[in-house]
Design an enzyme around this catalytic site. Structure first.
Site, short mmCIF file in Angstrom:
data_model
loop_
_atom_site.label_atom_id
_atom_site.label_comp_id
_atom_site.label_asym_id
_atom_site.label_seq_id
_atom_site.Cartn_x
_atom_site.Cartn_y
_atom_site.Cartn_z
N LYS A 112 10.64 -17.93 -39.89
CA LYS A 112 11.11 -17.55 -41.23
C LYS A 112 11.29 -16.04 -41.36
CE LYS A 112 9.80 -21.72 -43.57
NZ LYS A 112 9.34 -22.52 -42.40
C1 LIG Z 1 9.87 -23.77 -42.06
C2 LIG Z 1 9.51 -24.27 -40.70
C3 LIG Z 1 10.19 -25.35 -40.09
C4 LIG Z 1 11.27 -26.14 -40.81
O1 LIG Z 1 12.45 -25.40 -41.01
P1 LIG Z 1 13.53 -25.91 -42.09
O2 LIG Z 1 14.54 -24.83 -42.15
O3 LIG Z 1 12.76 -26.05 -43.38
O4 LIG Z 1 14.06 -27.20 -41.62
C5 LIG Z 1 9.84 -25.71 -38.81
N1 LIG Z 1 8.85 -25.07 -38.15
C6 LIG Z 1 8.17 -24.05 -38.69
C7 LIG Z 1 7.08 -23.40 -37.92
C8 LIG Z 1 8.47 -23.60 -39.98
O5 LIG Z 1 7.78 -22.58 -40.51
#
Ligand SMILES: *Cc1c(COP(=O)(O)O)cnc(C)c1O
Length: 466
Positions: A112
């Site tokens: 993120k």
């Molecule tokens: C947010 C997240 C996801 C999922 O991603 P999306 O864009 O919501 O599908 C997968 N793995 C981790 C470690 C995350 O923080």
């Protein structure tokens, strides 16, 4: 570039307005009016470029009219300069066909950061142009909170209030939020569950007077700018594996469908993507939707992959809109039906539009553990539980061996040390840049989970609009 809402009745907006708005006024999500197309020559020309230069080329069409190429380069340089790896998102080879794309070299060790570090820069740039102020309010079960806080800590014109359920996030996750000392960062431990914290945030947004007074804003993945930032690494990785001459497949550990939708955008722009594999844990609404057309919400089951414990994926609406023929009013009807009954069938157009590109798999705890062991025994790679779900789905897909398959590694294994240790017998150390996390002082408020307590706390500290 102009953006339209997936529900057909909000005004079209430029990139700057879309970034600051988040959700469209008709409840829909913003999406570009048309996809910019890259020719094979333009893709070829990305070979050898740095991450920042790749980002500038890939994102330039999306920000046109709001940022010059020079401004975009400045913001990308600042955002990606905070990553600890020179490649920003390096590729690691696992065997003759499988690769990991490591997206966790940002400040908070989760993918993120790639999007939120840029979003923090964009917010500050646009707010200072307008001499406006934002109050970000969010609830987090872990990763999003720390990445958002890190992205806006110390920025003028933004305050951030992040609610987490007291005692229900891991020590690493809590400390990544509560040890950030900046005058604009407020952490609140709520006496209650994540869903209760989330409901408090929703109630604040629904209080129109409160929301207007403090110019409330969200940073969840419905924000278009976040998805746009994620399109970049699909190009970056595919070019290194031979695009545009060669097709590349991606397997994506999925929750809110933001990350994998960015892969769909890359394909729409001309990147030769052979397959996008949507990897889910046992919370498998997306696997059921893509394989059977059944989008119906189940009970959320807690797993070792909390960032994927989701039963409604907000960004899926963008795929339904684009793949289903871009009829906003029809989609608004369909979504209203879903919101009433918590279930819907995909239309034939939506299913066929998705079937060309998407595959999916549901991976349970055993599948996850086996993938962790496979990566460790075969390539000496320690992967986190989320990435392991992606890897298991990638291997299950059994694609033609001439197609490289890239699994997106979405979190650093040290963020989920207990689960990793259970599967591999090895406890990954915290990387040096967060190594003193347990020595830093924490600061956060503890509040009862009531609307009055939380709004009083925010109102006393946030900056009202002029
Ligand atoms: C947010 C997240 C996801 C999922 O991603 P999306 O864009 O919501 O599908 C997968 N793995 C981790 C470690 C995350 O923080």
């Amino acid at each position: 570039m102009q953006y339209q809402s997936t529900r057909g009745s909000a005004p079209t907006l430029g990139f700057e307005d879309v970034t600051l708005a988040g959700l469209a006024s008709d409840g829909g999500l913003y999406i570009p009016e048309s996809w910019p197309a890259f020719t094979p020559d333009q893709i070829r020309a990305l070979a050898g470029l740095s991450y920042v230069e790749t980002a500038v080329r890939v994102m330039a069409p999306f920000v046109a009219g709001s940022l010059s190429e020079e401004e975009l380069r400045e913001l990308c340089t600042a955002a990606y300069g905070r990553f600890s790896h020179g490649a920003v998102t390096p590729l690691v080879q696992l065997d003759h066909q499988h690769w990991l794309l490591e997206l966790f070299h940002g400040p908070t060790l989760a993918f993120k950061d790639v999007a939120l570090q840029l979003l923090g820069q964009l917010f500050e740039r646009f707010l200072s142009r307008r001499d406006d102020h934002l109050t970000i309010v969010g609830a987090t079960s872990g990763d999003t909170g720390s990445a958002a806080i890190d992205a806006v800590a110390g920025r003028a014109k933004i305050d951030i209030f992040m609610l987490h359920p007291d005692g229900r996030v891991s020590d690493v996750q809590r400390r990544q939020m509560t040890t950030v000392r900046a005058p604009n960062v407020y952490n609140i431990a709520i006496d209650g569950s994540f869903d209760e914290a989330q409901a408090l945030v929703k109630a604040m947004f629904n209080d129109a007077a409160f929301s207007r007074r403090f110019n409330l804003s969200a940073v969840n993945s419905i924000n278009w700018a976040r998805l746009m930032a994620q399109v970049v690494y699909y190009f970056y990785a595919a070019v290194r594996l031979g695009a545009p001459e060669r097709q590349v497949a991606f397997s994506v550990p999925t929750g809110n469908f933001g990350d994998v939708f960015a892969g769909y955008v890359a394909a729409k722009m001309g990147l030769p993507v052979a397959k996008l594999i949507v990897a889910t844990n046992v919370n498998d609404i997306l696997h059921r939707a893509l394989s059977e057309g059944d989008y119906s919400q189940g009970q959320v089951v807690a797993t070792a992959t909390p960032s994927m414990d989701i039963q409604v994926s907000s960004n899926f609406e963008r795929l339904l809109f684009d793949a289903g023929g871009r009829d906003g009013l029809a989609l608004a009807d369909q979504m209203r039906g879903f919101e009433a009954s918590r279930a819907m069938r995909l239309t034939n157009a939506q299913r066929e539009g998705a079937a060309h590109l998407f595959g999916s798999a549901r991976i349970d705890a055993d599948g996850m553990t086996m993938a962790m062991r496979w990566a460790y025994d075969g390539a000496g790679q320690i992967v986190d539980p989320h990435s392991a779900i992606g890897l298991a789905a990638a291997r299950e897909a059994a694609l033609d061996p001439s197609i490289p398959v890239v699994t997106l590694a979405t979190a650093h294994p040290a963020k989920f040390r207990d689960a990793v240790e259970r599967a591999t017998g090895t406890r990954p150390p915290l990387p040096a840049r967060v190594g003193d996390l347990f020595a830093r002082e924490e600061s956060y408020a503890k509040l009862p989970g009531t609307f009055d307590a939380v709004t009083a706390y925010v109102a006393e500290r946030a900056t009202p609009r002029a």
